[in-house]
Design an enzyme around this catalytic site. Sequence first.
Site, short mmCIF file in Angstrom:
data_model
loop_
_atom_site.label_atom_id
_atom_site.label_comp_id
_atom_site.label_asym_id
_atom_site.label_seq_id
_atom_site.Cartn_x
_atom_site.Cartn_y
_atom_site.Cartn_z
N ASN A 165 -2.18 101.64 77.18
CA ASN A 165 -2.33 100.51 76.27
C ASN A 165 -1.34 99.41 76.66
OD1 ASN A 165 -2.33 98.73 74.09
ND2 ASN A 165 -1.20 100.15 72.76
N CYS A 166 -1.87 98.27 77.09
CA CYS A 166 -1.01 97.15 77.50
C CYS A 166 -0.06 96.74 76.39
CB CYS A 166 -1.89 95.97 77.92
SG CYS A 166 -0.97 94.45 78.25
N PHE A 167 -0.52 96.77 75.13
CA PHE A 167 0.31 96.30 74.02
C PHE A 167 1.22 97.39 73.46
CE2 PHE A 167 -2.40 92.67 74.32
CZ PHE A 167 -1.61 91.63 73.87
N LYS A 181 4.99 92.71 70.60
CA LYS A 181 4.34 91.82 71.57
C LYS A 181 3.26 90.97 70.92
CE LYS A 181 3.13 93.67 75.55
NZ LYS A 181 2.37 94.21 76.72
#
Length: 246
Positions: free
Chosen positions: A137-139, A154
């Site tokens: 998960n990028c976030f 973020k």
Amino acid sequence: MQIWRYIPPLVASGKLQMALDTWLFEQHLQGKQPPILRFYTWEPAAISLGYHQRQWSDHWQDLTWQGQAIDLVRRPTGGRAVLHQGDLTYAVIMSGLPGKRMQAYQQICEFLIQGWRSLGVDLHYGQAGRGYIHNPNCFGTATTADLVVAEGRKLIGSAQLRRGSTVLQHGSMRLAPDPVLFRQVFNVEPELPQLSLPWLGEDLMVKAITALLQAAQSCFAADFQEQPLSESEWQVVNALAIQLAS
């Protein structure tokens, strides 16, 4: 003052949006397009995968939101998976950037910092180390290429495609995500940034785009000329979207 092309906000599928970013980057690289700024949203909702990402959950293939299947789309840029629902995406394509990657990130991100500051939101860079690569998960983490609010959550995650001094940088701004959908995708609670803005109930995306466009004019010393895609450009991009999806 340099002339840039500003493409008005587009609502389209993830496959079309990624094909468009890819095509515009190649066109600019070949000297056929000026520097470009655009904002867009994804419809239907989608999960974008980083170019080199090889691991993701099998159940992502079967997810739906508001009666529509969620698209699974490959980005031309790196990074981890991003859920695109309730977010606003920006894309900057330009040349002549510094040789070091982080310098290029920070030069482009300055318009994001200034634009959001004008709306009452102070952003700074994240602190996560290399461990982020193990999080799909990028976030879920905030690296030094990401922008976070005061409490460290973020707001904007960005990624780059670079050839020489020419860069495509695009990123997702989480404005009104559905926490239930986020849990379904990543099996964790979303750590959403707190945007304590008196006008939050108004059209946040419109206000954000207006503020960011004004900041970009200053940061890039640019004269933005609004130019939607022509019919012939759409034909090329549609063909590329089919090619990339096959």
